[in-house]
Structure formats: structure tokens, C-alpha cells
Design a protein around this motif. Structure first.
Motif, short mmCIF file in Angstrom:
data_model
loop_
_atom_site.label_atom_id
_atom_site.label_comp_id
_atom_site.label_asym_id
_atom_site.label_seq_id
_atom_site.Cartn_x
_atom_site.Cartn_y
_atom_site.Cartn_z
N HIS A 33 -40.38 -1.08 -133.75
CA HIS A 33 -39.98 -2.04 -132.93
C HIS A 33 -40.21 -1.79 -131.58
N PHE A 34 -39.93 -0.35 -130.83
CA PHE A 34 -40.44 -0.06 -129.70
C PHE A 34 -41.76 0.14 -129.61
N LEU A 35 -42.72 0.61 -130.37
CA LEU A 35 -44.07 0.54 -130.10
C LEU A 35 -44.53 -0.99 -129.97
N HIS A 36 -43.93 -2.00 -130.67
CA HIS A 36 -44.24 -3.29 -130.60
C HIS A 36 -43.92 -3.73 -129.03
N ALA A 37 -42.67 -3.58 -128.62
CA ALA A 37 -42.23 -3.90 -127.34
C ALA A 37 -42.93 -3.23 -126.38
N ARG A 96 -47.32 -3.70 -122.10
CA ARG A 96 -48.66 -3.30 -121.70
C ARG A 96 -49.35 -4.59 -121.50
N ASN A 97 -49.44 -5.54 -122.43
CA ASN A 97 -50.30 -6.57 -122.48
C ASN A 97 -50.06 -7.56 -121.45
N ALA A 98 -48.82 -7.74 -120.88
CA ALA A 98 -48.42 -8.68 -119.94
C ALA A 98 -49.22 -8.48 -118.64
N GLY A 99 -49.84 -7.37 -118.18
CA GLY A 99 -50.58 -7.32 -117.19
C GLY A 99 -51.80 -7.91 -117.65
#
Length: 182
Positions: free
Chosen positions: A25-29, A34-37
Motif C-alpha cells: 500500500h505505501f509503495l503504491h502511494a 512520485r508520478n504526480a510530477g
């Protein structure tokens, strides 16, 4: 045959599964964050390339991940406004720009743009409120005084509107539109 449940093994297995689930879960978040940028970068490139509809979709996806990014909200609102073909289509742009100002108040260019959008969608009281704030920072601005006068006329405050038009004429005598409204 005597079968017994190995509680120790079962407890360890449950703990390992729980740890792996929470870690995933935390890795996915983290990966999404990170991909938001990358989404923001793609939105800016699409806007610069004139692909405004694509830019709007990318800004929406980005803002779902980072809703408090005032600059992205402002660009999203400006892009929505460019795409709008009717006053009704400008309403979402207005609210995106308003939200941007709520997050970061010191944006005079955005505030000035909100005035134009607010007047198009008949939100003259809101335009008036923004004009008051703009006039605090740039007094004796004939354009702002003229717009303030137009808002006041629609709101029914004719005496104050007349004062604003008179001030606009004083500061920019060549601006004929203020004479017309008197």
C-alpha cells in the motif's frame, strides 16, 4: 491420524501477509506521488503545444493527487477558461481560480483574470470584492475603476458607480467607455 493446527506458523504467516499488504500500500502511494510530477509536466507541455483539452485532463489527474497546488490550480483554471465557449462553461474555471487564490492569496494577475470571468458569469458581487483588493494594491488605475463602476451599476449602487467612472475619467481621459456609462 491426529491433525493439529500449528498456531505458531499461522501467526507468523498472518503477520508476514499483513506486513506485505501494508508495504505494498505505501509503495503504491509513493509511486503515485512520485508520478504526480510527471502528470504536471505533461499538462504544461500539452498546454504549451496548444492541446488544451489534453492539458485539462492531465491537470485534473494531477490535482486529484495534489489538490493544494495553487499554481497548478491557477493554470488549470486559465486553461479551462481558454477552452470555454459560453459563460456556463466558464463556471468551473472561475471556481478553480478562486480555489487557487484561497491557497495563495498574492496572485494579482489571477485575481484580475477572475474579475473578467466573474463578470461574464454574472457574479458581479464577487468581481467587486476582487476589484476592491486589486485597487488596494494599485490605486488610481482607470481600468479597475471603470470595471468597479460597471459592477456597482449592476449591483444598483449608482452613486458609488458614478464616483468610480469619474475617477476612471480623471486617470484616463481618453478611455471613452467610462464617459458612456455616466
Amino acid at each position: 491420524m491426529n491433525r493439529r493446527l500449528n498456531l505458531r506458523f499461522l501467526t507468523i504467516l498472518a503477520a508476514v501477509i499483513g506486513i506485505l499488504t501494508v508495504s505494498a500500500h505505501f509503495l503504491h502511494a509513493y509511486q503515485i506521488y512520485r508520478n504526480a510530477g510527471a502528470l504536471l509536466t505533461q499538462a504544461e507541455r500539452a498546454r504549451e503545444a496548444g492541446r488544451l483539452d489534453v492539458a485539462v485532463q492531465l491537470y485534473r489527474r494531477y490535482l486529484r493527487l495534489k489538490p493544494a497546488d495553487a499554481e497548478a490550480l491557477a493554470q488549470y483554471g486559465l486553461t479551462l477558461d481558454k477552452l470555454a465557449k459560453s459563460p456556463r462553461e466558464r463556471v468551473p474555471a472561475y471556481f478553480a481560480l478562486e480555489r487557487s487564490l484561497q491557497l495563495m492569496d498574492d496572485q494579482p494577475a489571477i485575481r484580475r483574470h477572475i474579475v473578467d470571468v466573474a463578470m461574464v458569469i454574472d457574479r458581479y458581487q464577487d468581481a467587486h470584492d476582487h476589484l476592491v483588493k486589486l485597487q488596494e494594491n494599485t490605486p488610481n488605475n482607470a481600468e479597475l475603476e471603470h470595471l468597479q463602476g460597471r459592477c456597482l451599476v449592476v449591483m444598483g449602487d449608482y452613486k458609488e458607480a458614478e464616483k468610480q467612472f469619474q475617477q476612471a475619467i480623471t486617470h484616463a481621459p481618453a478611455q471613452l467607455e467610462s464617459y458612456v456609462h455616466l
